[in-house]
Design an enzyme around this catalytic site. Structure first.
Site, short mmCIF file in Angstrom:
data_model
loop_
_atom_site.label_atom_id
_atom_site.label_comp_id
_atom_site.label_asym_id
_atom_site.label_seq_id
_atom_site.Cartn_x
_atom_site.Cartn_y
_atom_site.Cartn_z
N SER A 1 41.47 36.52 90.04
CA SER A 1 41.96 37.25 90.10
C SER A 1 43.35 37.22 89.13
O SER A 1 44.13 36.88 88.43
CB SER A 1 42.14 38.90 90.99
N GLU B 1 32.82 44.43 88.68
CA GLU B 1 34.04 44.32 88.93
C GLU B 1 34.74 45.65 88.89
O GLU B 1 35.61 45.88 90.81
CB GLU B 1 35.19 44.37 87.95
N HIS C 1 34.51 43.37 92.41
CA HIS C 1 35.57 42.48 92.51
C HIS C 1 36.40 41.58 93.50
O HIS C 1 36.16 42.35 94.67
CB HIS C 1 36.64 43.45 91.44
#
Length: 541
Positions: free
Chosen positions: A231, A353, A450
């Protein structure tokens, strides 16, 4: 147009994120080393002095080891300075403080407020390795955490299983967050380090230099370093690749869900510095002498103040900048022209995600309004492209967010990198990845959300995932992923399993408990032709 990010995170999701910053790691995971029946204390000698760690259950750990001087007082908003030498033995059996961060629904996204935790005295690394075997240095893996550049720490992750089972030395890193890590201000320029905006990135480079200088004392090989990140940590790693000062600090990179070509996350230092004085004004630091005034304030006040610059989530957020001495050109320009640290790279994303961010979209009215707000002039086109199906509006808006924000920028990034370096792609696709909260709370099946791949890469539980809930095939998938992450650049099995990406964009490796597969349909499955034709399309020269 002004691009927008989607900030429709639910209170439930943000509460869970906040918990991750409050609880350094899963206590049981750390304690199984610290309090193992065969525990013994061990020592290593760094450039600054001797540290005492612990070895037990086949793992050795040195926790809370400083890699730079605490950036406090006059060192706030300056590049990291070397650690002062100490006498005697420094204890390294407990985790150090997280970096100062504000926890709250708005604060996580840069909007100010929240509960402040952590300390400015936080520039620590945690070093894990297998039980010692003299004379055989191990490959090193250095991990940069995610958290929107506002929350998180290296202590949120337990790499002990990855270290022991894959025979690697694994390092997790703390770096400055929020305004303390990413503020830009024209007043900084007089001090010879530019207008700022990259203090956290400079910390990361300092930690990587510490690895080069010291990791041999912990059993690691400084000439064999894999940088892996997720991320916002992966966004950082992208910028580190574009920094000339990173040359020689790492030898391969794994970017997990951090495709730094996403247009609204690209911000020039010169464009963000003008937001510094108004930011100081909100803290009653009026001109002149703003920088000195800011340095005299409590860190908690600064951490709770809303961002007035643009960052990873567009206006009102935080993140790295380009166009300074650290990162001279933007990532798209660096990767297109070959002006980056040229090492092999893995770039991957998760199938679902966007589902982590979609749980508040419960009806058609909100779906339509959020989509139009999110994509602006392209909102009506997106509504037509993504009709709501049987899974409902949350799953539909999540798919568009996945495609536009993660999948298609990742595809574009792979194409650029493949022109210059060995490049590999993946998609994590476990449709039943365990999640902390049940579906009746989230309102939808989370799928491969995610950050869901992190437990599989580390092999241990963390914020969103209890590995005790894994099925046998999920545990086997974790074993395969750990082996490939550790084997990148080393094992013949990696080359046999994972095909290189061409500059045409494919193929990629899809990770699935039912069986991994090579896939050439990623571009079409994620509507990348559509997104490349919108104002939100990935920047790919």
């Amino acid at each position: 147009m002004t691009t927008r990010t989607w900030v429709g995170l639910s209170a439930t999701m943000l509460a869970a994120v906040a918990m991750s910053a409050c609880v350094s790691t899963h206590p049981g995971e750390v304690d199984h080393v610290r309090f193992a029946p065969d525990r013994e204390f061990i020592h290593a000698t760094t450039d600054a002095g001797v540290v005492r760690g612990v070895e037990g259950a086949g793992v050795r750990a040195f926790l809370g080891v400083p890699y730079a001087t605490a950036p406090v007082g006059d060192l706030r908003w300056r590049g990291p300075r070397p650690v002062a030498a100490w006498e005697g033995v420094r204890d390294a059996t407990r985790l150090g403080s997280d970096c100062t961060q504000a926890l709250g629904r708005k604060a996580v996204l840069g909007g100010g407020g929240g509960l402040v935790v952590g300390s400015e005295d936080c520039l620590f690394v945690n070093v894990y390795g297998p039980a010692a075997e003299p004379g055989r240095p191990r490959p090193v893996m250095v991990y940069l955490h995610g958290g929107a550049f506002t929350i998180g720490s290296g202590a949120n992750y337990d790499p002990s299983r990855l270290a022991a089972e894959q025979d690697r030395v694994v390092v997790t890193v703390n770096f400055r967050l929020g305004a303390l890590g990413w503020l830009a201000h024209p007043g900084f320029q007089a001090e010879g380090e530019g207008v700022g905006g990259n203090w956290g990135l400079m910390d990361q480079q300092a930690a990587l230099r510490w690895v080069q200088d010291n990791i041999a004392a912990f059993g690691g090989d400084p000439s064999d370093v894999t940088l892996f990140a997720e991320s916002s940590g992966a966004w950082s790693a992208c910028y580190l690749m574009g920094s000339p000062e990173s040359e020689g600090l790492f030898h391969r990179v794994i970017l997990q869900s951090g495709p730094c070509l996403e247009p609204q996350s690209l911000n020039a230092a010169k464009d963000q510095a003008p937001a510094g004085p108004p930011f100081a004004d909100t803290l009653d630091c009026t001109r002149p002498g703003q920088v000195a005034c800011l340095r005299g304030l409590p860190a908690s006040r600064i951490a709770r103040t809303a961002s007035l610059r643009a960052g990873i989530n567009g206006p009102g957020s935080w993140g790295p900048v380009y166009g300074d001495a650290i990162v001279p050109v933007s990532p798209p320009d660096a990767f297109a022209s070959g002006r980056f640290v040229q090492v092999p790279v893995i770039v991957g994303t998760n199938t679902d995600e966007g589902r982590l961010f979609a749980v508040e979209v419960r009806d058609m009215d909100r779906y339509e309004k959020e989509t139009v707000w999110l994509y602006g002039a392209d909102g009506e086109r997106a509504l037509a492209r993504y009709p709501v199906g049987p899974e409902g509006p949350a799953a539909t808006i999540a798919q568009g967010f996945t495609d536009s924000r993660f999948a298609c920028p990742a595809d574009a990034l792979r194409r650029l990198l493949a022109r210059h370096v060995p490049t590999y792609g993946y998609e994590f696709a476990d449709p039943q990845a365990p999640f902390l909260l049940p579906d009746w709370v989230t309102g939808l099946d989370m799928g491969a959300y995610h950050a869901s791949e992190l437990a599989y890469v580390f092999g241990t539980s963390w914020l969103f995932t209890d590995t005790g809930r894994w099925t046998p095939v999920q545990r086997a998938l974790s074993d395969r992923m750990m082996g490939l992450w550790a084997g990148f650049g080393h094992d013949a099995a990696f080359q046999a399993t994972w095909p290189r990406v061409s500059d045409g964009g494919g193929p990629i490796l899809v990770f699935d408990p039912a069986g991994d597969r090579v896939d050439a349909t990623f571009f079409d499955r994620h509507q990348c032709g559509f997104w490349g034709g919108t104002t939100l399309g990935p920047v790919a020269p």
